[in-house]
Design an enzyme around this catalytic site. Structure first.
Site, PDB file in Angstrom:
ATOM      1  N   GLY A 312       0.831  -1.168   0.073  1.00 32.92           N
ATOM      2  CA  GLY A 312       0.094  -0.005  -0.017  1.00 32.92           C
ATOM      3  C   GLY A 312       0.726   1.370  -0.177  1.00 32.92           C
ATOM      4  O   GLY A 312       1.889   1.358  -0.590  1.00 32.92           O
ATOM      5  N   SER A 313       0.244   2.076   0.706  1.00 32.95           N
ATOM      6  CA  SER A 313       0.920   3.639   0.533  1.00 32.95           C
ATOM      7  C   SER A 313       2.330   3.602   1.277  1.00 32.95           C
ATOM      8  O   SER A 313       3.078   4.990   1.029  1.00 32.95           O
ATOM      9  CB  SER A 313      -0.177   4.468   1.393  1.00 32.95           C
ATOM     10  N   THR A 314       2.752   2.600   2.007  1.00 30.07           N
ATOM     11  CA  THR A 314       4.046   2.746   2.305  1.00 30.07           C
ATOM     12  C   THR A 314       5.006   3.115   1.080  1.00 30.07           C
ATOM     13  O   THR A 314       6.159   3.467   1.321  1.00 30.07           O
ATOM     14  CB  THR A 314       4.554   1.549   3.246  1.00 30.07           C
TER      15      THR A 314
END
Length: 593
Positions: A312-314
């Site tokens: 995801g957004s990591t």
């Protein structure tokens, strides 16, 4: 030998001359010859009797001395032996970075049977079932009464069990010395240590071999007599590992998660201080590998190093860092975030509407999918592939775990522009939490690549430079603002200046597509932000936070508070004192006088 004639001619002529009977000469010579033969045979028989008597005397003397020696020795069970090379049973200890025992050897016994020597097989079966209820009675009775000459009953027994078997008094039940591997801390660091099994076996010894984890990776080193039993010293800190597992287990239960993983890593040396995966197991009683179901349904599955997830957004910080490192943007560059972006039949949109324009810094703070997709369009597919490869996100990890080295990130078969856009916000490729920790450690280490290791070392790594020092510093500043102003507000730990990025990714279905209500949440963090020493990555599998009116599944509500509690718990154990975060100095322009 010259024989005398029975009728010598000279004597016969002489006897006839005297008028005597020549036959008397023959009879006399025959008598003398028989007497000579008798004396010679008697002498030979006496010699043979003398030699035979001496041999019997020596034999009985040896037997007598042997009986005397046996009478003066301690009684012991007879042991079968086999020719060939001896079995090496010794195995070195494994210790943590402070010398505390993680794995050692313990002397015990194995129980085996010689059914043909048994007096009462049926009675022996009944009594053995009382001592070992897990045995198969019918199978044991069949083996005891069949044609088998040897069978194992138990490869490891306790002293109490050994005494109970001895009390049966059955001569066909025998014991063989054994060494077993003992993990005195139970489940702690189970996925790091892995476990052991028996290789070559005999009744008098057995070869201990590693079957997973560092036990397997360093199997040759641990069994090498040339090492002189020197312990294998790991980078793991037992106290930090125990605290990590306790907090992670509590967070997993609180967030109703199916599984959890956490990696704590030194950003300078690459040492992994703790690595946890839940659910776990006790290596003293390692379960069998699963034969059905998904691999991650088994407690043997190492989610931290073996699990491959869309994180995801990591990943968004990597897109921002790459664009800044290429000189395409700065943190204050304004990016068009109007959406959704339509690409063929696919739509890329944000979780919330953040406005028509955002700076690069705000794209990270607000976690805009559209913003990072726009950045990926700026640097392109090939540059993205190269950058992520330099971060180590496209190849298996080099850490000393066989499971990790078999976990190759899942990349798109065709890396198109759409792939680059989705990968920029953490979808379309899968990597392990360990991969993510190493990539964040590169940012924390001023842009120099760091490889994770489980071996204690005090020497900083000098890897390749992946990004400039300026880019790394700007990236850390953005990650700090994610905690102070953005989606990871629950991650603030007073005195430790936490910086990090949240990531929430829909969980893929085995048959294709994604679940609507199942996610993988991740919080990748470094602390303290102004001078990072450690990176922590924490992931939860299918978490649901249920304290409110509606269930909440995003990382900000699930992974972040658990990670914050973990930092709060382990930072003092790492020797980090709470500090006041240095204030950012205002820009000063020097003018000539």
């Amino acid at each position: 030998m010259i024989r005398t004639p029975l009728r010598p001619l000279a004597r016969v002529i002489e006897a006839r001359a005297r008028g005597e009977n020549p036959d008397a000469i023959e009879r006399e010579n025959l008598r003398l010859r028989h007497e000579e033969m008798r004396d010679r045979d008697r002498s030979r028989a006496e010699g043979r009797l003398l030699v035979l008597g001496a041999m019997f005397f020596c034999a009985f003397t040896v037997i007598g001395f042997r009986m005397g020696a046996m009478a003066g020795s301690e009684p012991s069970e007879p042991r079968a032996s086999a020719s060939g090379s001896s079995i090496v049973a010794e195995r070195a200890d494994i210790v943590d970075r402070n010398g505390r025992i993680l794995a050692t050897n313990l002397e015990t016994h194995a129980l085996y049977a010689h059914p043909h020597q048994m007096i009462d097989p049926l009675g022996a079966v009944d009594q053995l079932m009382e001592i070992f209820p897990d045995l198969d009675r019918d199978r044991l009775l069949k083996d005891f009464t069949g044609s088998r000459k040897f069978l194992w009953i138990k490869k490891r027994i306790s002293p109490e069990q050994q005494q109970a078997v001895m009390d049966i008094g059955e001569p066909g039940l025998l014991f063989g010395p054994r060494e077993m591997r003992l993990y005195p801390n139970g489940r702690i660091a189970a996925h790091v240590l892995g476990g052991y099994g028996y290789g070559e076996e005999g009744v008098s010894s057995a070869e201990l071999i590693g079957v997973a984890g560092v036990e397997r990776f360093f199997d040759t080193r641990l069994r090498d007599p040339a090492e002189g039993g020197k312990p294998l010293e790991l980078s793991i800190d037992l106290s930090v590992q125990a605290a990590t597992e306790r907090v992670l287990a509590g967070g997993m239960k609180l967030m109703n998660a199916k599984g959890a993983a956490a990696i704590l890593m030194n950003v300078k040396t690459g040492e992994v201080i703790s690595l946890a995966s839940l659910p776990d197991f006790d290596p003293n009683d390692r379960p069998l590998p699963p034969t059905k179901g998904a691999p991650d349904d088994s407690p043997l599955f190492n989610r931290a190093a073996q699990g491959l997830y869309e994180l995801g957004s990591t990943f968004k910080i990597f897109a921002a860092a790459q664009a800044m490192d290429m000189g395409l943007v700065s943190p204050s560059t304004v990016i068009d975030t109007r959406g959704p972006i339509r690409f063929g039949k696919y739509l890329i949109k944000d979780f919330h509407f953040y406005g028509n324009e955002l700076t690069v810094e705000k794209i990270i703070v607000k976690s805009s999918n559209i913003g990072t997709a726009r950045l990926s369009q700026m640097f392109g597919v090939e540059n993205q592939k190269t950058f992520l490869s330099n971060l180590g996100l496209t190849v298996p990890s080099t850490i000393e775990l066989p499971e990790a080295q078999q976990a190759k990130p899942l990349l798109p078969s065709k890396w198109t522009e759409l792939s680059a856009m989705t990968i920029s916000y953490g979808h379309g490729m899968s990597a392990s939490p360990l991969h993510l920790a190493a990539a964040y450690a590169t940012i924390a280490n001023d842009g120099i690549q760091v490889h994770p290791t489980l071996i204690k070392t005090d020497v900083p790594q000098h890897g390749e430079r992946v990004m400039s020092s300026t880019t790394a510093a700007r990236s850390r500043a953005m990650l700090r603002k994610v905690v102070t102003e953005g989606t990871a507000s629950f991650g603030e730990v007073e005195g430790y200046a936490v910086a990090g990025k949240t990531g929430t990714a829909d969980k893929p279905k085995p048959t294709g597509g994604y679940y609507d209500d199942k996610v993988i949440t991740t919080f990748a963090t470094m602390f303290p932000a102004h001078a990072p020493e450690y990176v922590l990555v924490l992931s939860l599998d299918e978490p649901v936070e249920t304290s409110g009116d509606e269930p909440r599944r995003t990382a900000g509500w699930t992974a972040v508070p658990v990670a914050a509690e973990l930092i709060r718990r382990v930072a003092p154990l790492l020797g980090l004192r709470p500090q006041i975060e240095p204030a950012k100095l205002a820009d000063i322009t020097l003018t000539s006088q």
